[in-house]
Design an enzyme around this catalytic site. Structure first.
Site, short mmCIF file in Angstrom:
data_model
loop_
_atom_site.label_atom_id
_atom_site.label_comp_id
_atom_site.label_asym_id
_atom_site.label_seq_id
_atom_site.Cartn_x
_atom_site.Cartn_y
_atom_site.Cartn_z
CB THR A 24 43.25 -22.41 62.49
OG1 THR A 24 42.79 -23.69 62.87
CG2 THR A 24 43.07 -21.46 63.64
CG ASP A 68 39.57 -29.34 59.57
OD1 ASP A 68 39.23 -28.84 60.64
OD2 ASP A 68 40.54 -30.13 59.45
CB SER A 69 44.27 -29.34 56.52
OG SER A 69 44.73 -29.77 57.76
CB THR A 100 48.60 -26.88 61.46
OG1 THR A 100 47.52 -27.15 62.37
CG2 THR A 100 48.91 -25.40 61.43
CG ASP A 101 44.82 -30.84 62.05
OD1 ASP A 101 45.60 -30.37 62.89
OD2 ASP A 101 43.60 -30.91 62.22
CB THR A 289 62.92 -44.88 62.03
OG1 THR A 289 62.85 -44.91 63.47
CG2 THR A 289 63.35 -43.50 61.59
CB CYS A 291 63.16 -42.39 65.78
SG CYS A 291 63.49 -43.84 66.78
N1 ASP Z 1 41.92 -28.54 61.91
C1 ASP Z 1 42.65 -27.41 61.36
C2 ASP Z 1 43.15 -27.82 59.99
O1 ASP Z 1 44.15 -28.50 59.88
C3 ASP Z 1 43.76 -27.03 62.27
C4 ASP Z 1 44.60 -25.89 61.74
O2 ASP Z 1 44.31 -25.21 60.81
O3 ASP Z 1 45.63 -25.66 62.36
O4 ASP Z 1 42.55 -27.45 59.01
#
Ligand code: ASP
Length: 354
Positions: A24, A68-69, A100-101, A289, A291
């Protein structure tokens, strides 16, 4: 992979290489189509003019195919490790822009693939694209660059580790998990204190940061990964067939079991028999775990003790992402399971508390 370098020279203090893989953060609204599209990263200074205020040399390069990750693969980690290895002497720090994924998986992997780092490798990204008014991307990127360039009075990097910089926090990469798909604080590092916090100034937690034994030694880059690992998440109602398929599948060399609490799993006979069967087939079974915080301690309850007696290995307080990366790395390095198991028991990159 072809890389585009934008050799943007200003007064030189520190030199940073920005590597854009996708996600993103690098998107912008296309005014014609009104959709999000990756922007030309060589124009990063136009998008984030604040970066120009640092007297750093910032070069950027992008993956040939922006992904996209969710599409990240170990091959992408190998490309990143090779690029950092190749450019290691030309830069003081590396910032990797990543979706982020799967950022926690990639940061975990790179932490094991780079042994004896003397320079920062900082992953960052954002929840909102950089071209959007309320983006968190600019703040994350600016903090990541400042941290990647930061040096102490001796001229050594303050954070020579693989980290994730997100939501004003700097976390050890192999201790993080993505915990929120909407909030700007998307990552947590429950079992390890933050390495830094960005407020009015950046406060470094120097007691936690790992420094190399020898600053003059070049890191070792490990690019052989053995990915024959599966993950079994225990849940009430899990069936013998499902457990057997995962624990005794012919394709795997190791299985991570995500257990309850301090490392507990069902005490039913069929379950333990399948664990023993997997181990007798020569599989490494690693216990982590479910958790978010806390550690596996198989000696605590009878249900955990039985796993230990069967030969299950403790993952201590590692994240699943960290445990997976550690197995890929150790198995890529050793063809015998005893060496892998002995590596799992050691704290190699700050990934477990021991
Ligand atoms: N789907 C995106 C990715 O991980 C989400 C992101 O960038 O936050 O590439």
């Amino acid at each position: 992979m072809k890389m585009k370098f934008n050799l943007d020279r200003t007064t030189e203090k520190s030199a940073i290489l920005l590597i854009y893989t996708g996600g993103t953060i690098g998107m912008k609204v296309d005014p014609e189509e009104q959709t999000l599209k990756p922007f030309d990263f060589s124009q990063i200074l136009e998008e984030v003019p604040e970066l120009g205020k640092f007297a750093y040399r910032i070069d950027s390069c992008t993956f040939d195919t922006i992904i996209d990750s969710a599409d990240i693969e170990p091959a992408s980690w190998q490309m990143l490790a090779s690029l950092i290895e190749e450019k290691y002497d030309s830069y003081d720090g590396f910032v990797i822009l990543h979706g982020t994924d799967t950022m926690a998986y990639s940061a975990s992997a790179l932490s094991f693939m780079t042994e004896g780092l003397t320079k920062p490798v900082i992953f960052t990204g954002s929840q909102l694209p950089i071209g959007v008014a309320r983006t968190d991307g600019k703040e994350n990127l600016i903090s990541a660059v400042e941290i990647a360039a930061a040096k102490d009075a001796d001229g050594h990097a303050i954070v020579p580790e693989v980290c994730i910089c997100f939501g004003n926090c700097l976390m050890r990469g192999n201790r993080t998990s993505k915990v929120n798909s909407e909030n700007f604080r998307a990552f947590r590092s429950e079992n390890c204190p933050h390495l830094a916090e960005a407020g009015i100034s950046i406060r470094y937690n120097t007691g936690v940061i790992i420094r190399p034994e020898d600053w003059t030694r070049r890191p070792v880059f490990h690019k052989d990964l053995d990915t024959r690992v599966s993950i079994l998440k225990i849940h009430p109602g899990i069936t013998p067939q499902v457990v057997k398929n995962i624990l005794c599948g012919p394709e795997t060399r190791a299985v991570i079991i995500e257990t309850y609490g301090a490392g507990n799993a069902p005490s039913r006979e069929w379950f333990l028999d399948l664990v023993k069967e997997g181990i007798s087939m020569g599989k490494i079974i690693l216990n982590v775990t479910q958790c978010l915080a806390g550690s596996v301690d198989m000696g605590l309850y009878a249900t955990g003790k039985k796993l230990q007696e069967a030969g299950v290995v403790s993952g201590y307080d590692s994240t699943t992402e960290g445990a997976l990366a550690k197995l890929f790395y150790l198995m890529g390095m050793h063809s015998d399971n005893d060496s892998v198991i002995s590596g799992l028991d050691k704290n190699l990159r700050g990934e477990i508390t021991k």
